[in-house]
Motif scaffolding. Structure first.
Motif, PDB file in Angstrom:
ATOM      1  N   TYR A  78     -13.808 -37.567  12.745  1.00 45.26           N
ATOM      2  CA  TYR A  78     -13.175 -38.863  12.985  1.00 45.26           C
ATOM      3  C   TYR A  78     -11.676 -38.677  13.202  1.00 45.26           C
ATOM      4  O   TYR A  78     -11.084 -39.241  14.103  1.00 45.26           O
ATOM      5  CB  TYR A  78     -13.443 -39.775  11.777  1.00 45.26           C
ATOM      6  N   ASP A  79     -11.041 -37.861  12.350  1.00 47.95           N
ATOM      7  CA  ASP A  79      -9.605 -37.621  12.475  1.00 47.95           C
ATOM      8  C   ASP A  79      -9.233 -36.947  13.793  1.00 47.95           C
ATOM      9  O   ASP A  79      -8.198 -37.247  14.381  1.00 47.95           O
ATOM     10  CB  ASP A  79      -9.095 -36.778  11.297  1.00 47.95           C
ATOM     11  N   GLN A  80     -10.085 -36.046  14.255  1.00 45.53           N
ATOM     12  CA  GLN A  80      -9.810 -35.376  15.512  1.00 45.53           C
ATOM     13  C   GLN A  80      -9.915 -36.346  16.696  1.00 45.53           C
ATOM     14  O   GLN A  80      -9.204 -36.205  17.675  1.00 45.53           O
ATOM     15  CB  GLN A  80     -10.776 -34.201  15.715  1.00 45.53           C
ATOM     16  N   LEU A  81     -10.811 -37.298  16.579  1.00 47.01           N
ATOM     17  CA  LEU A  81     -10.954 -38.269  17.668  1.00 47.01           C
ATOM     18  C   LEU A  81      -9.794 -39.259  17.706  1.00 47.01           C
ATOM     19  O   LEU A  81      -9.403 -39.720  18.776  1.00 47.01           O
ATOM     20  CB  LEU A  81     -12.265 -39.037  17.516  1.00 47.01           C
ATOM     21  N   TYR A  82      -9.214 -39.612  16.547  1.00 48.19           N
ATOM     22  CA  TYR A  82      -8.169 -40.622  16.507  1.00 48.19           C
ATOM     23  C   TYR A  82      -6.910 -40.018  16.031  1.00 48.19           C
ATOM     24  O   TYR A  82      -6.081 -39.860  15.660  1.00 48.19           O
ATOM     25  CB  TYR A  82      -8.586 -41.798  15.627  1.00 48.19           C
TER      26      TYR A  82
END
Length: 82
Positions: A78-82
């Motif tokens: 999730y962090d890598q996407l946002y």
């Protein structure tokens, strides 16, 4: 489709062929993809007279497609996407 194939396999063939055409495959290539897929499914379920070892022991084409479309836990976080 081979002679004597079931209505289910006829529908499956048409569906796969239409899907391949929508992805941009040529008419001939989409027919080949559909025929190979349906023939493999027929072999796996015992509907054909002969079946190769890879047809009966390999993973099903529907499962293979599902594995391609989902990256599962190996995908970005999730962090890598946002």
């Amino acid at each position: 489709m081979p002679r004597g194939s079931s209505p289910k396999r006829e529908r499956q063939y048409e569906h796969i062929k239409d899907s391949a055409r929508k992805r941009g495959e040529s008419e001939k290539r989409s027919e080949e993809i559909a025929a190979r897929t349906v023939n493999k499914e027929r072999a796996r379920s015992g509907e054909s007279r002969t079946a190769s070892k890879s047809s009966t022991e390999d993973m099903s084409s529907s499962r293979r497609g599902g594995k391609r479309s989902h990256s599962g836990s190996e995908g970005p976080t999730y962090d890598q996407l946002y």
